[in-house]
Motif scaffolding. Structure first.
Motif, PDB file in Angstrom:
ATOM      1  N   THR A 135      13.437  -6.206  -9.976  1.00 16.72           N
ATOM      2  CA  THR A 135      12.602  -5.207 -10.650  1.00 16.72           C
ATOM      3  C   THR A 135      11.153  -5.666 -10.720  1.00 16.72           C
ATOM      4  O   THR A 135      10.232  -4.892 -10.440  1.00 16.72           O
ATOM      5  CB  THR A 135      13.138  -4.920 -12.073  1.00 16.72           C
ATOM      6  N   THR A 136      10.949  -6.918 -11.070  1.00 16.94           N
ATOM      7  CA  THR A 136       9.587  -7.471 -11.148  1.00 16.94           C
ATOM      8  C   THR A 136       8.879  -7.374  -9.808  1.00 16.94           C
ATOM      9  O   THR A 136       7.716  -6.956  -9.738  1.00 16.94           O
ATOM     10  CB  THR A 136       9.631  -8.934 -11.633  1.00 16.94           C
ATOM     11  N   ILE A 137       9.566  -7.726  -8.747  1.00 15.57           N
ATOM     12  CA  ILE A 137       8.978  -7.669  -7.404  1.00 15.57           C
ATOM     13  C   ILE A 137       8.607  -6.234  -7.051  1.00 15.57           C
ATOM     14  O   ILE A 137       7.515  -5.964  -6.541  1.00 15.57           O
ATOM     15  CB  ILE A 137       9.928  -8.295  -6.363  1.00 15.57           C
ATOM     16  N   HIS A 138       9.504  -5.288  -7.352  1.00 17.16           N
ATOM     17  CA  HIS A 138       9.217  -3.879  -7.061  1.00 17.16           C
ATOM     18  C   HIS A 138       8.024  -3.377  -7.871  1.00 17.16           C
ATOM     19  O   HIS A 138       7.170  -2.652  -7.352  1.00 17.16           O
ATOM     20  CB  HIS A 138      10.451  -3.005  -7.323  1.00 17.16           C
ATOM     21  N   VAL A 139       7.962  -3.754  -9.138  1.00 19.58           N
ATOM     22  CA  VAL A 139       6.854  -3.319  -9.992  1.00 19.58           C
ATOM     23  C   VAL A 139       5.533  -3.910  -9.482  1.00 19.58           C
ATOM     24  O   VAL A 139       4.533  -3.198  -9.365  1.00 19.58           O
ATOM     25  CB  VAL A 139       7.108  -3.702 -11.469  1.00 19.58           C
ATOM     26  N   LEU A 140       5.529  -5.190  -9.173  1.00 16.19           N
ATOM     27  CA  LEU A 140       4.301  -5.814  -8.679  1.00 16.19           C
ATOM     28  C   LEU A 140       3.869  -5.191  -7.347  1.00 16.19           C
ATOM     29  O   LEU A 140       2.665  -4.968  -7.117  1.00 16.19           O
ATOM     30  CB  LEU A 140       4.479  -7.324  -8.545  1.00 16.19           C
ATOM     31  N   ASP A 141       4.838  -4.910  -6.462  1.00 17.28           N
ATOM     32  CA  ASP A 141       4.510  -4.248  -5.198  1.00 17.28           C
ATOM     33  C   ASP A 141       3.891  -2.875  -5.431  1.00 17.28           C
ATOM     34  O   ASP A 141       2.905  -2.505  -4.794  1.00 17.28           O
ATOM     35  CB  ASP A 141       5.760  -4.103  -4.319  1.00 17.28           C
ATOM     36  N   ALA A 142       4.484  -2.111  -6.356  1.00 12.72           N
ATOM     37  CA  ALA A 142       3.971  -0.769  -6.641  1.00 12.72           C
ATOM     38  C   ALA A 142       2.554  -0.835  -7.211  1.00 12.72           C
ATOM     39  O   ALA A 142       1.679  -0.053  -6.814  1.00 12.72           O
ATOM     40  CB  ALA A 142       4.904  -0.053  -7.634  1.00 12.72           C
ATOM     41  N   LEU A 143       2.322  -1.768  -8.132  1.00  9.20           N
ATOM     42  CA  LEU A 143       0.983  -1.931  -8.699  1.00  9.20           C
ATOM     43  C   LEU A 143      -0.016  -2.340  -7.617  1.00  9.20           C
ATOM     44  O   LEU A 143      -1.147  -1.833  -7.567  1.00  9.20           O
ATOM     45  CB  LEU A 143       0.998  -2.949  -9.836  1.00  9.20           C
ATOM     46  N   PHE A 144       0.386  -3.262  -6.772  1.00 10.28           N
ATOM     47  CA  PHE A 144      -0.493  -3.732  -5.701  1.00 10.28           C
ATOM     48  C   PHE A 144      -0.871  -2.586  -4.771  1.00 10.28           C
ATOM     49  O   PHE A 144      -2.046  -2.394  -4.438  1.00 10.28           O
ATOM     50  CB  PHE A 144       0.169  -4.864  -4.913  1.00 10.28           C
ATOM     51  N   LYS A 145       0.118  -1.792  -4.342  1.00  7.75           N
ATOM     52  CA  LYS A 145      -0.148  -0.669  -3.434  1.00  7.75           C
ATOM     53  C   LYS A 145      -1.078   0.356  -4.082  1.00  7.75           C
ATOM     54  O   LYS A 145      -1.941   0.918  -3.421  1.00  7.75           O
ATOM     55  CB  LYS A 145       1.166  -0.015  -3.025  1.00  7.75           C
ATOM     56  N   LYS A 146      -0.902   0.577  -5.360  1.00  7.81           N
ATOM     57  CA  LYS A 146      -1.727   1.556  -6.058  1.00  7.81           C
ATOM     58  C   LYS A 146      -3.169   1.076  -6.195  1.00  7.81           C
ATOM     59  O   LYS A 146      -4.120   1.835  -6.029  1.00  7.81           O
ATOM     60  CB  LYS A 146      -1.117   1.828  -7.446  1.00  7.81           C
ATOM     61  N   ILE A 147      -3.333  -0.195  -6.498  1.00 11.31           N
ATOM     62  CA  ILE A 147      -4.664  -0.735  -6.804  1.00 11.31           C
ATOM     63  C   ILE A 147      -5.457  -1.103  -5.551  1.00 11.31           C
ATOM     64  O   ILE A 147      -6.670  -0.945  -5.530  1.00 11.31           O
ATOM     65  CB  ILE A 147      -4.539  -1.936  -7.772  1.00 11.31           C
ATOM     66  N   LYS A 148      -4.798  -1.597  -4.512  1.00  8.90           N
ATOM     67  CA  LYS A 148      -5.546  -2.063  -3.337  1.00  8.90           C
ATOM     68  C   LYS A 148      -6.229  -0.928  -2.689  1.00  8.90           C
ATOM     69  O   LYS A 148      -7.213  -0.684  -2.340  1.00  8.90           O
ATOM     70  CB  LYS A 148      -4.662  -2.795  -2.346  1.00  8.90           C
TER      71      LYS A 148
END
Length: 148
Positions: A135-148
């Motif tokens: 879950t943590t990995i998925h959340v961090l990936d989603a945040l990264f994709k949104k912010i980059k």
């Protein structure tokens, strides 16, 4: 479990916690490298890991994988060359580009580095449940994709 946070708490907590984790991982890896007499930085390790996955990448490819600008990679690659871990070779089809290849030293250091990284990852995996880690990995990936 949902922990209600107002926006000011989120602004405080999220960047600090991500930064603290990043710093703790960096410090741990550097301490382990030092203990094992491995003379590279974490950033150098990341470039080497990129080349262990696919040797002969050019600087732009490495930049894309690591999400770093090409200019910042130049000094990292210079330092890896000074340590005789990589060599730059002019690209035959595009003379403006150079491909980065591992030397024997760059290939050999993998044998020293891999157990250190594996041990740290094992500690992480035994600290947090597989579900929470996923879950943590998925959340961090989603945040990264949104912010980059």
């Amino acid at each position: 479990m949902n922990i209600p946070l107002d926006i000011s708490e989120l602004q405080e907590a999220l960047p600090r916690k991500v930064s603290n984790l990043q710093s703790a991982i960096r410090n741990r890896i550097l301490a382990d490298f030092t203990r094992e007499n491995i003379n590279i930085t974490l950033e150098m390790y990341l470039v080497l890991r990129c080349l262990w996955e696919k040797d002969g990448r050019n600087q732009q490819e490495i930049s894309d994988v690591l999400y770093r600008d090409k200019a910042s990679l130049t000094s990292l690659i210079d330092n890896l060359e000074k340590r005789n871990l990589v060599v730059r070779v002019q690209n035959q089809s595009d003379k403006r580009n150079k491909n980065i290849f591992l030397t024997d030293g760059g290939k050999t250091i993998k044998e020293k580095v891999t157990p250190i990284i594996s041990e740290l990852l094992s500690e992480i995996e035994t600290t947090v449940s597989e579900k929470d880690l996923t879950t943590t990995i998925h959340v961090l990936d989603a945040l990264f994709k949104k912010i980059k």
